[in-house]
Design a protein around this motif. Sequence first.
Motif, mmCIF file in Angstrom:
data_model
loop_
_atom_site.group_PDB
_atom_site.id
_atom_site.type_symbol
_atom_site.label_atom_id
_atom_site.label_comp_id
_atom_site.label_asym_id
_atom_site.label_seq_id
_atom_site.Cartn_x
_atom_site.Cartn_y
_atom_site.Cartn_z
ATOM 1 N N GLU A 137 0.821 -1.213 0.000
ATOM 2 C CA GLU A 137 0.000 0.000 0.000
ATOM 3 C C GLU A 137 0.860 1.269 0.000
ATOM 4 O O GLU A 137 0.337 2.367 -0.097
ATOM 5 N N ASP A 166 5.230 -6.474 -0.826
ATOM 6 C CA ASP A 166 5.050 -7.603 0.098
ATOM 7 C C ASP A 166 5.086 -8.892 -0.714
ATOM 8 O O ASP A 166 4.080 -9.609 -0.850
ATOM 9 N N GLY A 189 5.927 -4.948 7.729
ATOM 10 C CA GLY A 189 6.029 -6.360 7.391
ATOM 11 C C GLY A 189 6.563 -7.258 8.487
ATOM 12 O O GLY A 189 6.979 -8.382 8.225
ATOM 13 N N ASP A 242 3.080 -10.283 6.004
ATOM 14 C CA ASP A 242 4.232 -9.753 6.738
ATOM 15 C C ASP A 242 5.382 -10.744 6.572
ATOM 16 O O ASP A 242 5.559 -11.662 7.369
HETATM 17 MG MG MG Z 1 2.932 -3.914 5.754
#
Ligand code: MG
Length: 411
Positions: free
Chosen positions: A197, A237, A260, A267
């Motif tokens: 994001e 990610d 993460g 994560d």
């Molecule tokens: Mg994150």
Amino acid sequence: MAALPQLPSILSFEDARHVVEQHAAQVVPGDLESVGLLASLGRVLGRAVTADRDFPPFRRAMRDGYAVRAVDLTQLPVILDVIAEIKAGADSRDVPAQIGPGQAAAIMTGAPTPPGADAVVMVEYTSLSGNQVTVTRAVASGDNVVPVGSEARQDQVLLPPGLLIDYSAIAVAASVGRDSLLVFRRPEVAILATGDEIVEANTQPGPNQIRNSNSYSLSAQVQAAGGDPKILGIARDEPQSLRDRIQQGLQCDLLLLTGGVSMGKYDLVEQMLAGCGAEFFFTGAQIQPGKPIVFGRANGKYFFGLPGNPVSTMVTFELFAKPMLEALAGMTARKLVFLHARLKSEIKTKTGLKRFLPGMLSGEFERGEVELSTWHGSGDVASTARSNCYIVIPPDRERIAAGEWVPVLKR
Ligand code: MG
Ligand code: AMP
């Protein structure tokens, strides 16, 4: 896929801090470089600064008054013959060879005390008439005279290596005639943001995207702590993206990742670090904000996985990454100390975690007061920016009354 680190290692705040300090004590700082005296402010001294001569180099008068023989002042008042006037910076020819019994020399602060005289009586306790001075107060031998070499002997170490250079260190260096200093090279610190994001700060985010602020707050913190930040951009990610950037980051002296490291499905930071051969020293600390903080080493380089919430990132850098960075910068280790201030209004929290909550330190002189900022959790970076400290709340306290003394971490 690499296995997750098998560690039950969520430590108390103090234990986690000690783990970092123990590792920091073992790092070897980088090479030395020469910088101009004023450019050395905030750098770490790499080679000792020594006295180029005795300090003071002559018996320095500490007051304006009269250089006297203390034994002449046993019966008061006493009248002495003024045989000379000695200014600061006086030519040696203008300093009398000897102050004899019944004699005195007018003397100014910073001037050399003449032979024979063993004290300076302050001008406030004298009155001059012609060439004679009346003294109304006794002095002990040595009063108001700084002996040769009493502050430092020639070649004595005045500033040791590892010292963080501040204005007082600069004064010392100037006083021994240094116009440049050898300091440690700034360690290079890789900064890697993660998250699908997250978009670059200079772009227009989509409706569900967030601009990258952590890379910038961290760069500023790294600079303030004596490091040289290298922003590595934003990793997705996604394993390949993360692995490549982590490898790149491990080329630097220290790697800081943000985001993460929580429990979410995406994560992936710990897994990817493990895949790069990392060993983990802890994977969490009992603090808020910042609980998922990760500390470890891969390819001989230390890294911190800092939680992505902007305030968590800031706080965990200050608490854990900074001592490691300072060690890499050659600085002698220092313990984390909190100040204390009186709480202005009551705080209620939950127990279980040590909290570092943004606060406002105010008051005046000896009356420091602190108050919690209104904030909406670890993402509330604007509230943190309007605060100037973190209030430290022990894990066992649910309510702290107004008027109590609370520990504070100053920013
Ligand atoms: Mg994150
Ligand atoms: P994470 O630690 O990845 O679970 O992220 C926690 C929160 O911090 C999320 O709301 C993220 O959008 C936010 N966040 C993560 N990285 C950054 C960043 N580089 N700049 C600003 N916010 C971030």
